[in-house]
Scaffold this motif. Structure first.
Motif, PDB file in Angstrom:
ATOM      1  N   GLY A 105       0.791  -1.216   0.000  1.00 42.93           N
ATOM      2  CA  GLY A 105       0.000   0.000   0.000  1.00 42.93           C
ATOM      3  C   GLY A 105       0.828   1.273   0.000  1.00 42.93           C
ATOM      4  O   GLY A 105       0.280   2.377  -0.076  1.00 42.93           O
ATOM      5  N   LYS A 106       2.146   1.130   0.093  1.00 40.30           N
ATOM      6  CA  LYS A 106       3.038   2.293   0.148  1.00 40.30           C
ATOM      7  C   LYS A 106       3.917   2.421  -1.097  1.00 40.30           C
ATOM      8  O   LYS A 106       4.597   3.433  -1.259  1.00 40.30           O
ATOM      9  CB  LYS A 106       3.920   2.223   1.395  1.00 40.30           C
ATOM     10  CG  LYS A 106       3.136   2.159   2.701  1.00 40.30           C
ATOM     11  CD  LYS A 106       4.058   1.955   3.894  1.00 40.30           C
ATOM     12  CE  LYS A 106       3.257   1.791   5.172  1.00 40.30           C
ATOM     13  NZ  LYS A 106       4.127   1.515   6.344  1.00 40.30           N
ATOM     14  N   LEU A 107       3.913   1.400  -1.934  1.00 38.47           N
ATOM     15  CA  LEU A 107       4.713   1.456  -3.153  1.00 38.47           C
ATOM     16  C   LEU A 107       4.038   2.369  -4.177  1.00 38.47           C
ATOM     17  O   LEU A 107       2.834   2.263  -4.395  1.00 38.47           O
ATOM     18  CB  LEU A 107       4.880   0.050  -3.747  1.00 38.47           C
ATOM     19  CG  LEU A 107       5.609  -0.974  -2.870  1.00 38.47           C
ATOM     20  CD1 LEU A 107       5.590  -2.341  -3.543  1.00 38.47           C
ATOM     21  CD2 LEU A 107       7.040  -0.533  -2.604  1.00 38.47           C
ATOM     22  N   ASP A 108       4.824   3.240  -4.790  1.00 37.91           N
ATOM     23  CA  ASP A 108       4.230   4.141  -5.780  1.00 37.91           C
ATOM     24  C   ASP A 108       4.043   3.407  -7.108  1.00 37.91           C
ATOM     25  O   ASP A 108       4.447   2.249  -7.265  1.00 37.91           O
ATOM     26  CB  ASP A 108       5.074   5.402  -5.957  1.00 37.91           C
ATOM     27  CG  ASP A 108       6.502   5.126  -6.419  1.00 37.91           C
ATOM     28  OD1 ASP A 108       6.732   4.066  -7.024  1.00 37.91           O
ATOM     29  OD2 ASP A 108       7.373   5.984  -6.171  1.00 37.91           O
ATOM     30  N   ALA A 109       3.411   4.101  -8.047  1.00 32.66           N
ATOM     31  CA  ALA A 109       3.088   3.483  -9.330  1.00 32.66           C
ATOM     32  C   ALA A 109       4.339   3.017 -10.062  1.00 32.66           C
ATOM     33  O   ALA A 109       4.336   1.968 -10.713  1.00 32.66           O
ATOM     34  CB  ALA A 109       2.315   4.474 -10.196  1.00 32.66           C
ATOM     35  N   GLU A 110       5.417   3.776  -9.950  1.00 32.79           N
ATOM     36  CA  GLU A 110       6.655   3.396 -10.634  1.00 32.79           C
ATOM     37  C   GLU A 110       7.227   2.105 -10.069  1.00 32.79           C
ATOM     38  O   GLU A 110       7.682   1.225 -10.817  1.00 32.79           O
ATOM     39  CB  GLU A 110       7.684   4.521 -10.503  1.00 32.79           C
ATOM     40  CG  GLU A 110       8.994   4.220 -11.207  1.00 32.79           C
ATOM     41  CD  GLU A 110      10.012   5.334 -11.033  1.00 32.79           C
ATOM     42  OE1 GLU A 110      11.156   5.138 -11.478  1.00 32.79           O
ATOM     43  OE2 GLU A 110       9.658   6.385 -10.459  1.00 32.79           O
ATOM     44  N   ALA A 111       7.203   1.970  -8.749  1.00 34.71           N
ATOM     45  CA  ALA A 111       7.726   0.761  -8.111  1.00 34.71           C
ATOM     46  C   ALA A 111       6.893  -0.458  -8.494  1.00 34.71           C
ATOM     47  O   ALA A 111       7.429  -1.536  -8.789  1.00 34.71           O
ATOM     48  CB  ALA A 111       7.739   0.941  -6.593  1.00 34.71           C
ATOM     49  N   LEU A 112       5.584  -0.303  -8.499  1.00 32.84           N
ATOM     50  CA  LEU A 112       4.705  -1.411  -8.878  1.00 32.84           C
ATOM     51  C   LEU A 112       4.922  -1.814 -10.332  1.00 32.84           C
ATOM     52  O   LEU A 112       4.905  -3.011 -10.669  1.00 32.84           O
ATOM     53  CB  LEU A 112       3.245  -1.023  -8.644  1.00 32.84           C
ATOM     54  CG  LEU A 112       2.830  -0.880  -7.172  1.00 32.84           C
ATOM     55  CD1 LEU A 112       1.465  -0.215  -7.072  1.00 32.84           C
ATOM     56  CD2 LEU A 112       2.809  -2.252  -6.485  1.00 32.84           C
ATOM     57  N   GLU A 113       5.151  -0.827 -11.197  1.00 33.49           N
ATOM     58  CA  GLU A 113       5.394  -1.142 -12.601  1.00 33.49           C
ATOM     59  C   GLU A 113       6.728  -1.868 -12.768  1.00 33.49           C
ATOM     60  O   GLU A 113       6.850  -2.743 -13.636  1.00 33.49           O
ATOM     61  CB  GLU A 113       5.370   0.132 -13.445  1.00 33.49           C
ATOM     62  CG  GLU A 113       5.615  -0.099 -14.938  1.00 33.49           C
ATOM     63  CD  GLU A 113       4.691  -1.132 -15.566  1.00 33.49           C
ATOM     64  OE1 GLU A 113       5.125  -1.795 -16.526  1.00 33.49           O
ATOM     65  OE2 GLU A 113       3.534  -1.271 -15.103  1.00 33.49           O
ATOM     66  N   ARG A 114       7.716  -1.528 -11.960  1.00 27.71           N
ATOM     67  CA  ARG A 114       8.988  -2.254 -12.023  1.00 27.71           C
ATOM     68  C   ARG A 114       8.782  -3.727 -11.666  1.00 27.71           C
ATOM     69  O   ARG A 114       9.393  -4.607 -12.263  1.00 27.71           O
ATOM     70  CB  ARG A 114      10.020  -1.634 -11.082  1.00 27.71           C
ATOM     71  CG  ARG A 114      10.574  -0.296 -11.545  1.00 27.71           C
ATOM     72  CD  ARG A 114      11.915   0.013 -10.908  1.00 27.71           C
ATOM     73  NE  ARG A 114      11.869  -0.011  -9.441  1.00 27.71           N
ATOM     74  CZ  ARG A 114      11.542   1.023  -8.686  1.00 27.71           C
ATOM     75  NH1 ARG A 114      11.212   2.173  -9.237  1.00 27.71           N
ATOM     76  NH2 ARG A 114      11.528   0.921  -7.370  1.00 27.71           N
ATOM     77  N   MET A 115       7.911  -3.979 -10.706  1.00 27.12           N
ATOM     78  CA  MET A 115       7.614  -5.360 -10.338  1.00 27.12           C
ATOM     79  C   MET A 115       6.883  -6.072 -11.470  1.00 27.12           C
ATOM     80  O   MET A 115       7.198  -7.227 -11.795  1.00 27.12           O
ATOM     81  CB  MET A 115       6.776  -5.403  -9.058  1.00 27.12           C
ATOM     82  CG  MET A 115       7.504  -4.899  -7.822  1.00 27.12           C
ATOM     83  SD  MET A 115       6.486  -4.937  -6.313  1.00 27.12           S
ATOM     84  CE  MET A 115       6.450  -6.706  -5.964  1.00 27.12           C
ATOM     85  N   ARG A 116       5.928  -5.403 -12.090  1.00 25.38           N
ATOM     86  CA  ARG A 116       5.189  -6.022 -13.199  1.00 25.38           C
ATOM     87  C   ARG A 116       6.120  -6.287 -14.382  1.00 25.38           C
ATOM     88  O   ARG A 116       6.044  -7.352 -15.008  1.00 25.38           O
ATOM     89  CB  ARG A 116       4.041  -5.103 -13.636  1.00 25.38           C
ATOM     90  CG  ARG A 116       2.952  -4.907 -12.577  1.00 25.38           C
ATOM     91  CD  ARG A 116       1.777  -4.126 -13.149  1.00 25.38           C
ATOM     92  NE  ARG A 116       0.772  -3.850 -12.127  1.00 25.38           N
ATOM     93  CZ  ARG A 116       0.656  -2.696 -11.477  1.00 25.38           C
ATOM     94  NH1 ARG A 116       1.477  -1.688 -11.772  1.00 25.38           N
ATOM     95  NH2 ARG A 116      -0.280  -2.537 -10.544  1.00 25.38           N
ATOM     96  N   GLU A 117       6.983  -5.322 -14.675  1.00 29.84           N
ATOM     97  CA  GLU A 117       7.911  -5.491 -15.790  1.00 29.84           C
ATOM     98  C   GLU A 117       8.882  -6.639 -15.522  1.00 29.84           C
ATOM     99  O   GLU A 117       9.213  -7.423 -16.429  1.00 29.84           O
ATOM    100  CB  GLU A 117       8.677  -4.185 -16.017  1.00 29.84           C
ATOM    101  CG  GLU A 117       9.460  -4.120 -17.328  1.00 29.84           C
ATOM    102  CD  GLU A 117      10.831  -4.771 -17.215  1.00 29.84           C
ATOM    103  OE1 GLU A 117      11.336  -5.273 -18.228  1.00 29.84           O
ATOM    104  OE2 GLU A 117      11.380  -4.780 -16.100  1.00 29.84           O
TER     105      GLU A 117
END
Length: 217
Positions: A105-117
């Motif tokens: 819940g604290k990860l920003d959109a960029e961090a989440l996208e790095r995980m998805r990528e």
């Protein structure tokens, strides 16, 4: 001409870390097999460095349990027994569980996208049979919440014991790692939704599901 007194020093930390990673990966991928003797002079020549960073790397690898170092004698690549695997797995699972629980819940959109990528790269690597790339992508994905937490003690524990599990992960990803793709997707979705308990449980199960049956003498 005289050597300039203001010349910047070589970053020995980067050199030590690079030598450590090269030797660690060579053990994980089987270049150096269980029971093989490692001579610092031969390794230094192979890597094109002095013996000092090699000796430092071997000490770190000894702390991880990947080699057995005997001062004044030989250093050999260790086999991994069931107890060593279980202990490392339990510790690593607990550390990732903590990192995910604290960052959900604290990860920003960029961090989440790095995980998805990273998970997309992971899936492609599995499909192509590139186990080394799958391991790298898996590391990149799980590193996101760890880096976001910023707990240096936790990072130190992972650095010490994660290499023990890489040999087991290599076997899993070389045979059947597709279940990990789905676990990663679930982990990311729960983290994005702020479900700390759910995300932490998935993180723990992802690591704790690794087998502890010895596969090398």
């Amino acid at each position: 001409m005289p050597i300039p007194s203001h010349a910047p020093a070589i970053d020995r930390t980067l050199l030590r870390d690079d030598v450590y990673r090269r030797l660690r990966d060579a053990i994980v991928d089987g270049t150096f097999g269980p029971g093989e003797q490692l001579k610092d002079g031969d390794l230094a020549a192979w890597l094109g460095v002095s013996r000092t960073p090699v000796r430092e790397a071997l000490l770190r690898l000894s702390g991880s349990g990947l080699v057995v170092a005997q001062p004044g004698r030989s250093t050999i690549v260790s086999g991994i027994d069931e107890v060593s695997l279980r202990d490392a797995r339990d510790v690593i699972a607990a550390m990732h569980e903590l990192a995910v629980r604290e960052t959900a819940g604290k990860l920003d959109a960029e961090a989440l996208e790095r995980m998805r990528e990273a998970n997309r790269r992971f899936a492609r690597a599995l499909d192509s049979g590139d186990v080394a790339a799958a391991l790298d992508a898996d590391d990149d994905l799980h590193a996101v919440p760890v880096a976001a937490l910023g707990n240096r003690a936790l990072e130190s524990v992972l650095d010490q014991f994660a290499p023990v599990l890489r040999r087991v992960e290599r076997l899993r990803f070389g045979s059947n790692g597709r279940a990990s793709v789905e676990l990663h997707e679930k982990l990311i979705a729960l983290s994005a939704a702020g479900d700390a308990d759910g995300a932490a449980a998935v993180a723990f199960d992802t690591w704790h599901s690794l087998p502890t049956t010895p596969y090398a003498a």
